[in-house]
Design an enzyme around this catalytic site. Sequence first.
Site, PDB file in Angstrom:
ATOM      1  N   ASN A   1       2.385  -6.222  -0.129  1.00 56.95           N
ATOM      2  CA  ASN A   1       2.544  -7.275   0.889  1.00 56.95           C
ATOM      3  C   ASN A   1       1.769  -6.829   2.124  1.00 56.95           C
ATOM      4  O   ASN A   1       2.224  -5.972   2.874  1.00 56.95           O
ATOM      5  CB  ASN A   1       4.039  -7.453   1.211  1.00 56.95           C
ATOM      6  N   TRP A   2       0.603  -7.419   2.294  1.00 58.69           N
ATOM      7  CA  TRP A   2      -0.247  -7.003   3.421  1.00 58.69           C
ATOM      8  C   TRP A   2       0.175  -7.617   4.747  1.00 58.69           C
ATOM      9  O   TRP A   2      -0.387  -7.288   5.795  1.00 58.69           O
ATOM     10  CB  TRP A   2      -1.715  -7.374   3.138  1.00 58.69           C
ATOM     11  N   LYS A   3       1.123  -8.540   4.708  1.00 57.45           N
ATOM     12  CA  LYS A   3       1.578  -9.225   5.938  1.00 57.45           C
ATOM     13  C   LYS A   3       0.358  -9.765   6.684  1.00 57.45           C
ATOM     14  O   LYS A   3      -0.594 -10.196   6.039  1.00 57.45           O
ATOM     15  CB  LYS A   3       2.439  -8.278   6.788  1.00 57.45           C
TER      16      LYS A   3
ATOM     17  N   GLU B   1      15.496  -6.451  -0.037  1.00 58.86           N
ATOM     18  CA  GLU B   1      14.816  -5.762   1.062  1.00 58.86           C
ATOM     19  C   GLU B   1      15.739  -5.679   2.271  1.00 58.86           C
ATOM     20  O   GLU B   1      15.739  -6.571   3.122  1.00 58.86           O
ATOM     21  CB  GLU B   1      13.557  -6.534   1.457  1.00 58.86           C
TER      22      GLU B   1
ATOM     23  N   HIS C   1      11.108 -13.816   2.854  1.00 60.73           N
ATOM     24  CA  HIS C   1      10.975 -12.479   3.436  1.00 60.73           C
ATOM     25  C   HIS C   1      11.734 -12.446   4.770  1.00 60.73           C
ATOM     26  O   HIS C   1      11.732 -13.428   5.519  1.00 60.73           O
ATOM     27  CB  HIS C   1       9.488 -12.148   3.640  1.00 60.73           C
TER      28      HIS C   1
ATOM     29  N   GLY D   1       4.972  -2.779   1.742  1.00 60.31           N
ATOM     30  CA  GLY D   1       4.213  -3.272   2.892  1.00 60.31           C
ATOM     31  C   GLY D   1       3.222  -2.224   3.367  1.00 60.31           C
ATOM     32  O   GLY D   1       2.145  -2.044   2.788  1.00 60.31           O
TER      33      GLY D   1
ATOM     34  N   SER E   1      10.103   0.369   3.071  1.00 62.24           N
ATOM     35  CA  SER E   1       9.608   1.724   3.312  1.00 62.24           C
ATOM     36  C   SER E   1       9.362   2.537   2.040  1.00 62.24           C
ATOM     37  O   SER E   1       9.573   3.749   2.026  1.00 62.24           O
ATOM     38  CB  SER E   1      10.541   2.475   4.266  1.00 62.24           C
TER      39      SER E   1
HETATM   40  P1  PGA Z   1       7.405  -1.849   4.260  1.00 61.35           P
HETATM   41  O1  PGA Z   1       7.481  -3.440   4.056  1.00 61.35           O
HETATM   42  O2  PGA Z   1       7.033  -1.271   2.917  1.00 61.35           O
HETATM   43  O3  PGA Z   1       6.354  -1.651   5.283  1.00 61.35           O
HETATM   44  O4  PGA Z   1       8.753  -1.416   4.683  1.00 61.35           O
HETATM   45  C1  PGA Z   1       8.049  -3.982   2.910  1.00 61.35           C
HETATM   46  C2  PGA Z   1       8.071  -5.483   3.015  1.00 61.35           C
HETATM   47  O5  PGA Z   1       8.256  -6.002   4.123  1.00 61.35           O
HETATM   48  O6  PGA Z   1       7.887  -6.196   2.025  1.00 61.35           O
END
Ligand code: PGA
Length: 218
Positions: free
Chosen positions: A7-9, A144, A95, A201, A180
């Site tokens: 998930n590159w956001k 999540e 999300h 992410g 994380s």
């Molecule tokens: P993160 O994000 O791995 O940076 O905690 C995960 C996500 O939001 O899908």
Amino acid sequence: MKYLIANWKAHKTIQEVDQWISELTRHDLSMVKNNLQLIICPPYPFIHLVKERLKKFSFCSVGAQDVSYFGSGAYTGEVTAENLAQLVDYVLIGHSERRKYFDETATILFQKTSRAIQHNIKPIFCIRDRGDMIPSHVPFVAYEPVAAVGTGNNEPLENVLSVKKRLRLDKKTCFIYGGSVNIENISKYISSAEIDGLLVGAASLQTAHFFMMARQMM
Ligand code: PGA
């Protein structure tokens, strides 16, 4: 089948996307076995580029990070399931960042889910905790916990498994953990047969880290 979902956001420029893919395809991807699916969820403008550049790898798919709850029509700026059909195979829905910054309610998220399904896009439905409602028949549920997303505080495996147990998901539903996950802690989660995949992410932004995580899952 196991799933590694990036998930590159709202990160990356077009040059960075191009570079990420070039770096990934420089690795010997022939070692990726057919029990692993890599799902890349870039920002909308890069979906086509990622899809084109990875299309020869059957173990790579592209996902969207969101979809509109509207159908086609006069909704400037929205991206509908019709727009995404045949471009993506998956879509993240619910999300915690969408719920928090865009006030997405359960009603909206259920509408998004049915729009996606109508257009053959598989929803990866994200929940923050056991209190979030899950539409029936979603193929993927991603747990999540907010305290673990983007904080470096990944949720201990025991807690993840206890939440999964209480969710009483349909046997056909794939259970994904996210929050994380990185190259240091991923092995804990993949050692459990109860976890079908990981949603990553920050650690997916660098190709080297993403590839190392994929290797651990092979
Ligand atoms: P993160 O994000 O791995 O940076 O905690 C995960 C996500 O939001 O899908």
